[in-house]
Every structure is written in C-alpha cells, then in structure tokens.
Design an enzyme around this catalytic site. Structure first.
Site, PDB file in Angstrom:
ATOM      1  N   GLU A  11       0.860  -1.183   0.000  1.00  0.00           N
ATOM      2  CA  GLU A  11       0.000   0.000   0.000  1.00  0.00           C
ATOM      3  C   GLU A  11       0.896   1.231   0.000  1.00  0.00           C
ATOM      4  OE1 GLU A  11      -2.540  -0.120   3.461  1.00  0.00           O
ATOM      5  OE2 GLU A  11      -2.542  -2.309   3.403  1.00  0.00           O
ATOM      6  N   ARG A  57      -6.709  -1.490  -5.422  1.00  0.00           N
ATOM      7  CA  ARG A  57      -7.619  -0.496  -4.858  1.00  0.00           C
ATOM      8  C   ARG A  57      -6.967   0.877  -4.938  1.00  0.00           C
ATOM      9  NH1 ARG A  57      -8.946   0.450   1.540  1.00  0.00           N
ATOM     10  NH2 ARG A  57     -10.653   1.946   1.314  1.00  0.00           N
ATOM     11  N   TYR A  59      -7.712   4.908  -3.772  1.00  0.00           N
ATOM     12  CA  TYR A  59      -8.620   5.705  -2.945  1.00  0.00           C
ATOM     13  C   TYR A  59      -7.898   6.920  -2.386  1.00  0.00           C
ATOM     14  CZ  TYR A  59      -6.413   2.873   0.772  1.00  0.00           C
ATOM     15  OH  TYR A  59      -5.513   2.229   1.594  1.00  0.00           O
ATOM     16  N   ASP A  61      -6.989   8.873   0.841  1.00  0.00           N
ATOM     17  CA  ASP A  61      -6.856   8.616   2.268  1.00  0.00           C
ATOM     18  C   ASP A  61      -6.918   9.921   3.058  1.00  0.00           C
ATOM     19  OD1 ASP A  61      -6.589   7.066   4.496  1.00  0.00           O
ATOM     20  OD2 ASP A  61      -4.490   6.574   4.223  1.00  0.00           O
ATOM     21  N   GLU A  67      -3.904   7.031  -2.335  1.00  0.00           N
ATOM     22  CA  GLU A  67      -3.316   5.756  -1.909  1.00  0.00           C
ATOM     23  C   GLU A  67      -3.684   4.662  -2.896  1.00  0.00           C
ATOM     24  OE1 GLU A  67      -2.926   2.825   2.008  1.00  0.00           O
ATOM     25  OE2 GLU A  67      -3.589   4.901   2.218  1.00  0.00           O
ATOM     26  N   THR A  70      -1.900  -2.531  -3.928  1.00  0.00           N
ATOM     27  CA  THR A  70      -1.802  -3.543  -4.979  1.00  0.00           C
ATOM     28  C   THR A  70      -2.792  -4.671  -4.741  1.00  0.00           C
ATOM     29  OG1 THR A  70      -0.150  -4.924  -3.858  1.00  0.00           O
ATOM     30  CG2 THR A  70       0.673  -3.115  -5.225  1.00  0.00           C
ATOM     31  N   TRP A 429     -12.175  -6.381  -0.909  1.00  0.00           N
ATOM     32  CA  TRP A 429     -11.191  -7.459  -0.912  1.00  0.00           C
ATOM     33  C   TRP A 429     -11.827  -8.843  -0.917  1.00  0.00           C
ATOM     34  CZ3 TRP A 429      -6.825  -5.848  -2.523  1.00  0.00           C
ATOM     35  CH2 TRP A 429      -6.334  -4.599  -2.157  1.00  0.00           C
TER      36      TRP A 429
END
Length: 467
Positions: A11, A57, A59, A61, A67, A70, A429
């Site tokens: 991340e 993902r 997004y 943050d 952010e 993977t 997820w």
C-alpha cells in the site's frame, strides 16, 4: 517440505502538491489538488474509493493522500508490475488534472511524490502486507523479527536529505525517510504511536486460518530492484519463521532509538545496544539473518524452487551486504536506492560546491520521487542509473489485467465485466455483488489463494447473457 506459497501486497500513500508555473505559492491547496486528481474516479464511481480491473484499490486517504493498494500477489514479478501499474494509473490521472487546470486558466501543475515525508515534516507510509497462518504464538514470533525490521533499512531505505537540527547537526544525507517517524516496535496503533509492525487483525480472508502481517516501517521505493529485495528478503525471513525455527538472538534494548541510529549510519557499523548488554551493528544483524536464511533454504532444498526474480533478489541481498562490509558500493550502485540517490546528490553537490541544505539538492530529491512526467524516473532508468528488472510493456498490461494466480483475478475479471456491461456492482477485498439486479447475488471470497470460483464465473456469464 516445499517452499511456502505466500500472498503479499504493498500500500503506497503519495504526497500531492500543485506547483505554480513560474514560481510562487501553490495556486490550489493539496485538498483541492487531490479532489481534482480523483475527479474521473468520482465521476465514474460516485466515490473516491475504487477497486480496479487490475485487482488493486485506489482511494483518497486521510490528509489528502492518494493511496494505491496492490492486488493480492503470490509472485514477486506480479507484485512489482501491479505496484508500478499504480504509479502509471496515477500518472495518467495527473495528465487529466493538468489539462483541467489549463482549461480553468490556473497556472499550476500537479505532482505526486512516492516518498514518505513532506516539507514540514508530516509522514505518510508505504505499508507491506504478508499473509501468514494464524498461530497462538504470533506476537512472540513477530517480536523476534524486530531487529530484522530495525536494520533492514540499511539495504532498502530510499535515502533522505535530513535537514539536521540547529546547533546540533547540520543538514546531511541519511538512509531512511521513515525511521524518524517510528515510535514503537509492535502495536495495534497506526498513526498516534506509529509502530514498525501493526497488529491490527484484518486478514481480508478466512480469519480462522489466516492473519495479515502489516509492516509499516519501510520506505517507499522508486527503485524496482530495491522493492524486489525488500519484499523477497522479508518473505524469506517469514518462510523460515513458519518452520518454527529461532533466528539468532538480537533483542534490542531500545528499538526506537536503534532504528534512528541505524538510519543515520551510512556504513551500517554503528553499535546498537542489546537487551542483554551486548552490542551489534545493523550490518552484523542483517548478515546474521541472511546467513541463517541461506542455511535453512539450503537445508530445505528451497533454492531449486525459486523463480528467476527471487534468485536475483537473493543474489542482490548478498552483494549489498558485501558492498557495505567492504565500503565499496559500486557493485550495487544502480540497485540499492539510497546508494544510488546519494551518488546522484553528491555528484551535484560537488558540481555546485554546496552543502546538503542547498535548495537545488532539495529539488533533485523532489524530482527523484515525482511520478509525474516532470520526475527523474524515466531518465534514471533510460540511462542505466537505476536498474530496470521489468518491462514497460508488462507494466502497461498490469494497469488493466490482474494477477492470474490469486483471488485478484476473480475481482479484476468481475469488475472489468461489470464495467463493460454497465452494471452496478460492489467489490472489496472479499466481496463481489451485482446491484439492482432482477436476481441480485453476491459472492464471499475468503481464500486469497484461489483464482477460480464457479459462482463468480456464473455472474460474469449472466452479465453477458442479459446485456
């Protein structure tokens, strides 16, 4: 026993700014810049939180930090490509945002920084995730790895222009950007008392079988080879740990002090105090971990099972340690990021006859981490100053195609199909769901290793039939 198969991911939080064309104060705030960057995502998804067709993902943050997380990967190659695909996806969004600024006659340009601190000292992270089997002695096992994570930075730090402290130490070059922002060894906190290992129990899978080891001590890396080394050496240590074997005893007396001490020592030879009164250097500790892993891998016959990229990472691990022992870094100068960055900055420092506090070096450091077209990355790789270990064409593919051997394939294929057929859906997820359907259905995917699910395939086929 065969080599364990492991799921891992990265991340990355990015710094964002809008620089004024021609100089001066930023024409828009970081918050407005982030909103502009995510405008295409918001328009398409009505949210700044989106799972993508490549399984990852993206997004926004807290603190206006874009952010990218993977997808789940079980190969080093897939992880590198999926991580670099994130940079490429965000770079594409920068181009669109800059075009919007131009249309609005705002003389600014967006920059996204893959680093770990801003100009006023705020820190943002690069978090690594490793799936491990649930065990009662989890806390004890990860506690035995604190010395590994404290000293790992001497190999995989990204380099830091430390401004120093007035009347104490002048500006200088240090190994790690993240080390000074760590305040604990192991805890369930993330920002308030930021630890090296976060124990928050979010497995994103079958909680009866798995938990996720959340490592938040590492630097963000622009170097592909350093990223590969960071993940591969940690995976190897966890594989040995899974056998129940005990590593050489290096219980640090003061881990937080030790990580700061190691980050300032470019030779890796400063002595760190142990709880039993002994002392050992970061280099000695890392060498002991490496040698123990080597012995176990050889005894288990695991070296014969390694793919080429993992073999490369093991070789780099050895060569980097040898370079630090000898003091001659040339053999790894384009593979270990902090060594490469220091070499570049020192070249300019000598050419400009300036100190590390010179604003021109700060601009070079800024450009090193800039993933926009104004950054140095492309020229550094094209010139061989940084070693490339993946192909650009494969990164392009990874922007839209998920890893094919994990749960990410199911998520990515489902999202791609839903987008192609203009169907409303929900994905995270573990969950996939079609919304506003005559026959709404959802699927829970609790096994991150599983790349096939009949129910998901049925949902995708149904979308095609009812189109």
């Amino acid at each position: 026993m065969t080599l364990p198969r492991r799921i891992f991911g990265i991340e990355t939080e990015y710094g964002i700014t809008c620089a004024a064309i021609g100089g001066g104060s930023p024409p828009i705030s970081a918050e407005d810049a982030a909103e502009l960057l995510f405008a295409p995502i918001t328009a398409a998804r009505q949210s700044t939180n989106a799972f993508l067709p490549n399984g990852a993902r993206l997004y926004l943050d807290v603190g206006a930090h874009p952010e990218y997380a993977t997808a789940e990967c079980d190969s080093l190659q897939d992880l590198l490509l999926n991580d670099l695909a994130g940079d490429a996806i965000l770079a594409d969004l920068i181009v669109k945002a800059d075009a919007q600024l131009a249309r609005k006659n705002i003389a600014g340009k967006l920059h996204l920084l893959k680093n770990n601190h801003d100009a006023i000292g705020n820190s943002y992270g690069c978090h690594e995730n490793y799936l491990i089997h649930r065990r009662r002695d989890y806390r004890e096992r990860i506690g035995s790895l604190v010395a590994f994570f404290v000293t790992r930075q001497i190999l995989v730090g990204s380099g830091y222009l430390d401004p120093g402290r007035q009347n104490i130490r002048p500006a200088h070059f240090a190994i790690s950007q993240r080390a000074n922002k760590i305040f604990d060894a192991v805890s369930n906190a993330s920002t308030r008392t930021r630890p090296m290992i976060n124990t928050r129990d979010e497995p994103h899978g079958d909680a009866q079988r798995y938990r996720r080891m959340h490592v938040i001590v590492g630097d963000s890396n622009m170097s592909e080879s350093t990223t590969a080394l960071k993940i591969a050496m940690t995976e190897a240590v966890l594989n040995v740990c899974s056998l129940g074997l005990k590593f050489p005893e290096f219980e640090l007396a003061y881990p937080v002090h030790a990580i700061r001490q190691a980050a300032q020592d470019l030779d890796g030879k400063a002595l760190l105090e142990m709880a039993d009164g002994r002392s050992a250097s970061a280099l000695e500790i890392q060498t002991a971990y490496y040698e123990f892993v080597q012995e176990v891998y050889a005894a288990q016959g695991w070296f014969s099972e390694l793919d080429e990229l993992r073999k490369y990472a093991f070789d780099l691990w050895y060569r980097a340690l040898q370079a630090l022992h000898s003091g001659n870094h040339e053999n790894v100068a384009n593979e270990i990021e902090w060594i490469a960055k220091r070499k570049l900055l020192d070249t300019y420092r000598e050419r400009l006859s300036c100190g590390y506090d010179d604003f021109r070096l700060a601009r070079i450091d800024f450009a090193w981490h800039d993933i926009s077209t104004d950054g140095l990355r492309n020229s550094l790789y094209a010139s061989g100053f940084l070693r490339s270990i993946v192909q650009d064409a494969d990164i392009v593919v990874a922007k839209t195609i998920p890893p094919q051997t994990t749960r990410a394939k199911l998520r990515g294929d489902f999202i791609a199909a839903a987008m192609d057929h203009r169907r409303d859906y929900f994905a995270d997820w573990q969950n996939l769901k079609l919304i506003h359907d005559a026959d709404p259905r959802s699927v829970l995917l609790q096994d991150p290793f599983c790349a096939f699910d009949a129910q998901v395939m049925e949902m995708i086929e149904q979308m095609e039939i009812t189109q």
